[in-house]
Write an enzyme that holds these catalytic residues in place. Structure first.
Site, PDB file in Angstrom:
ATOM      1  N   ARG A  18       0.849  -1.194   0.000  1.00 54.38           N
ATOM      2  CA  ARG A  18       0.000   0.000   0.000  1.00 54.38           C
ATOM      3  C   ARG A  18       0.887   1.248   0.000  1.00 54.38           C
ATOM      4  NH1 ARG A  18      -3.647  -3.397   3.361  1.00 54.38           N
ATOM      5  NH2 ARG A  18      -2.523  -2.899   5.263  1.00 54.38           N
ATOM      6  N   ASP A  67      -6.223  -7.473  -6.094  1.00 55.58           N
ATOM      7  CA  ASP A  67      -5.753  -8.190  -4.895  1.00 55.58           C
ATOM      8  C   ASP A  67      -6.831  -9.176  -4.432  1.00 55.58           C
ATOM      9  OD1 ASP A  67      -4.420  -8.969  -2.611  1.00 55.58           O
ATOM     10  OD2 ASP A  67      -4.898  -7.151  -1.482  1.00 55.58           O
ATOM     11  N   PHE A 110     -11.072  -5.640  -5.470  1.00 56.56           N
ATOM     12  CA  PHE A 110     -11.014  -6.430  -4.231  1.00 56.56           C
ATOM     13  C   PHE A 110     -10.442  -5.517  -3.130  1.00 56.56           C
ATOM     14  CE2 PHE A 110     -10.220  -9.505  -7.713  1.00 56.56           C
ATOM     15  CZ  PHE A 110     -11.224 -10.436  -7.499  1.00 56.56           C
ATOM     16  N   CYS A 165      -2.408 -14.442  -2.615  1.00 51.55           N
ATOM     17  CA  CYS A 165      -2.182 -14.678  -1.180  1.00 51.55           C
ATOM     18  C   CYS A 165      -2.296 -16.162  -0.876  1.00 51.55           C
ATOM     19  CB  CYS A 165      -3.131 -13.851  -0.329  1.00 51.55           C
ATOM     20  SG  CYS A 165      -4.859 -14.216  -0.616  1.00 51.55           S
ATOM     21  N   ASP A 168     -15.575  -4.055  -4.140  1.00 52.16           N
ATOM     22  CA  ASP A 168     -15.552  -5.261  -3.312  1.00 52.16           C
ATOM     23  C   ASP A 168     -16.957  -5.852  -3.280  1.00 52.16           C
ATOM     24  OD1 ASP A 168     -13.242  -6.286  -1.136  1.00 52.16           O
ATOM     25  OD2 ASP A 168     -15.270  -7.015  -0.727  1.00 52.16           O
ATOM     26  N   ALA A 194     -16.092  -8.672  -8.677  1.00 57.13           N
ATOM     27  CA  ALA A 194     -14.977  -8.071  -9.427  1.00 57.13           C
ATOM     28  C   ALA A 194     -14.932  -8.557 -10.876  1.00 57.13           C
ATOM     29  CB  ALA A 194     -13.670  -8.391  -8.728  1.00 57.13           C
TER      30      ALA A 194
HETATM   31  C1  LIG Z   1      -7.155 -10.109  -0.046  1.00 59.02           C
HETATM   32  S1  LIG Z   1      -8.554  -9.166   0.336  1.00 59.02           S
HETATM   33  C2  LIG Z   1      -8.102  -7.591  -0.271  1.00 59.02           C
HETATM   34  C3  LIG Z   1      -7.309  -6.765   0.715  1.00 59.02           C
HETATM   35  C4  LIG Z   1      -7.188  -5.304   0.376  1.00 59.02           C
HETATM   36  N1  LIG Z   1      -6.533  -5.103  -0.888  1.00 59.02           N
HETATM   37  C5  LIG Z   1      -6.473  -4.533   1.469  1.00 59.02           C
HETATM   38  O1  LIG Z   1      -5.371  -3.995   1.220  1.00 59.02           O
HETATM   39  O2  LIG Z   1      -7.003  -4.461   2.593  1.00 59.02           O
HETATM   40  C6  LIG Z   1      -9.738  -9.753  -0.814  1.00 59.02           C
HETATM   41  C7  LIG Z   1     -11.085  -9.024  -0.843  1.00 59.02           C
HETATM   42  O3  LIG Z   1     -11.825  -9.552  -1.951  1.00 59.02           O
HETATM   43  C8  LIG Z   1     -13.205  -9.505  -1.646  1.00 59.02           C
HETATM   44  N2  LIG Z   1     -13.860 -10.429  -2.584  1.00 59.02           N
HETATM   45  C9  LIG Z   1     -13.903 -11.774  -2.556  1.00 59.02           C
HETATM   46  N3  LIG Z   1     -14.509 -12.248  -3.665  1.00 59.02           N
HETATM   47  C10 LIG Z   1     -14.842 -11.171  -4.434  1.00 59.02           C
HETATM   48  C11 LIG Z   1     -15.451 -11.005  -5.697  1.00 59.02           C
HETATM   49  N4  LIG Z   1     -15.832 -12.049  -6.420  1.00 59.02           N
HETATM   50  N5  LIG Z   1     -15.618  -9.746  -6.155  1.00 59.02           N
HETATM   51  C12 LIG Z   1     -15.235  -8.677  -5.431  1.00 59.02           C
HETATM   52  N6  LIG Z   1     -14.649  -8.787  -4.232  1.00 59.02           N
HETATM   53  C13 LIG Z   1     -14.449 -10.011  -3.737  1.00 59.02           C
HETATM   54  C14 LIG Z   1     -13.284  -9.848  -0.195  1.00 59.02           C
HETATM   55  O4  LIG Z   1     -14.477  -9.316   0.364  1.00 59.02           O
HETATM   56  C15 LIG Z   1     -11.993  -9.179   0.348  1.00 59.02           C
HETATM   57  O5  LIG Z   1     -12.316  -7.916   0.859  1.00 59.02           O
END
Ligand SMILES: C[S@@+](CC[C@H](N)C(=O)[O-])C[C@H]1O[C@@H](n2cnc3c(N)ncnc32)[C@H](O)[C@@H]1O
Length: 392
Positions: free
Chosen positions: A208, A295, A225, A335, A247, A275
């Protein structure tokens, strides 16, 4: 103590300090094993290899806690390791009051995750064997940190696989619904009880910050995401122009909106969407961005899931490359240990071929240092990111 002999050849990886014995690698038991009990691991001829704990029902049946005959796995050892983990974090001068205090195998405490959020602590026990040390863990955390509260989070995947007994619960003191943490000069709300994982994705702190260094002023940035808005807010803080965060979780977006305000920022567009659909639509509309951050959550919890996960990555990257301006930057992350850096590079190449783009690698980022990576334990490196400049 239960004695376990491993099959010939397995001793090599244990001697190089890899701490797992798979069920299929076990040659014999001295008696029927009990879930969670302490074991002595020996090679096929009976020579001592180490001490660990066992869960005979699971694939990773034994996790070693010590490779030294004189260092037995006791509550005292757990306490000592926790203290060492704390000393290491103190030495890092982390630019935040939220950090990972224990990163499981990477702190020689397999099955334990501890994240500190200012005066509150989130713990996750991911193995049956480590759950046995819960009381010691809680007592040591109180002694080390004098926190206001400790909350137990449950990883549903581990609970199912390991047959864990714990529930999401308060283990000590009190934990408010939202706490405010600081990361560099930014602030974030974290909802420990309701949030994903332990509340925030601390592992991306350095990435970040790196994003901030790419902003010259006025860039159009897309954070796909986005969770509670970490990348989007970092970009806006650094002077980006239009910023969009996407998200699927309304709870994450609620936090993101509050985080934007908390930092005195405004104008970020928060979109609740899948996404994949969102990127498809942006591509169709011909939208273009200077910076696209992708992400996603872990798409591959095991090896078998890798081919499907790679298909998901390919789709995200083809769409992502289409909507990145010439000269713009796209960042992609994994991840999951099973989706390696090499996988990311190969899918990037594949997507670049389909979209007829040339990619210049600008940077690679990894989980921040409070999530240590032990070279001998490859599984401790799980978060990889590749940042590419998209050339025509
Ligand atoms: C690894 S985290 C991202 C962390 C973020 N970049 C941060 O720095 O805090 C993944 C995110 O993807 C979201 N997510 C999961 N499946 C998704 C989808 N199909 N479309 C959009 N968001 C999704 C989850 O709610 C979660 O917040």
């Amino acid at each position: 103590m239960l004695q376990v002999r491993v099959k010939p050849g397995v001793e090599k990886k244990l001697k190089s300090r890899f701490p797992w014995v798979y069920r299929k690698e076990i040659a014999s038991y001295s008696r029927t094993p009990k879930k969670g009990e302490t074991v002595v691991v020996r090679d096929f001829s009976g020579k001592f290899l180490g001490y660990g704990y066992i869960n005979p029902d699971v694939n990773i049946a034994i996790r070693l806690l010590s490779f030294d005959k004189n260092v037995k796995p006791t509550p005292e050892l757990i306490k000592k390791r926790l203290k060492k983990a704390y000393e290491y974090r103190k030495s890092l001068n982390i630019p935040s009051n939220a950090y990972r205090l224990v990163h499981s195998e990477a702190d020689f405490l397999p099955g334990l995750i501890v994240d500190v959020y200012d005066r509150w602590v989130a713990v996750e026990f991911t193995t049956y064997g480590m759950e046995e040390y819960k009381q010691t863990v809680v007592e040591t955390l109180i002694e080390l940190l004098q926190p206001e509260g400790i909350y137990e989070k449950i990883n549903e995947f581990s609970k199912k696989v390991e047959g864990l007994r714990g529930e999401e619960q308060l283990l000590y003191g009190h934990v408010p619904e939202e706490v405010v943490i600081q990361e560099y000069d930014l602030k974030f709300y974290v909802n420990i009880p309701e949030g994903q994982k332990t509340g925030m994705f601390l592992d991306q702190r350095n990435a970040r910050y790196f994003l901030r260094t790419l902003i010259k002023g006025g860039e159009r940035v897309l954070d796909v995401f986005c969770h509670s808005g970490g990348f989007a807010i970092s970009a806006k803080k650094a002077g980006a122009g239009e910023v969009i965060g996407v998200d699927i979780s309304d709870l994450a977006l609620e936090l993101a909106k509050k985080n934007e305000k908390l930092n005195g920022l405004e104008g970020i567009k928060w979109v609740e969407a899948n996404a994949f659909d969102f990127l498809k639509e942006q591509h169709k509309k011909g939208e273009k961005y200077d910076i696209v951050i992708i992400d996603p959550p872990s798409f591959a919890k095991n090896k078998a899931a890798v081919p499907n996960a790679l298909r998901g990555y390919k789709e995200l990257l083809v769409r992502g490359l289409h909507i990145t301006k010439p000269g713009g930057i796209l960042a992609i992350f994994s991840c999951s240990f099973h989706i390696t850096e090499q996988h990311l590079l190969e899918v990037l190449q594949d997507a670049a071929y389909d979209t007829r783009k040339v990619l210049r690698v600008r940077a690679k980022t990894y989980q921040d240092l409070d999530h240590p990576w032990i070279l001998q334990i490859p599984n401790t490196l799980y978060l990889k990111g590749v940042w590419v400049e998209v050339l025509d």
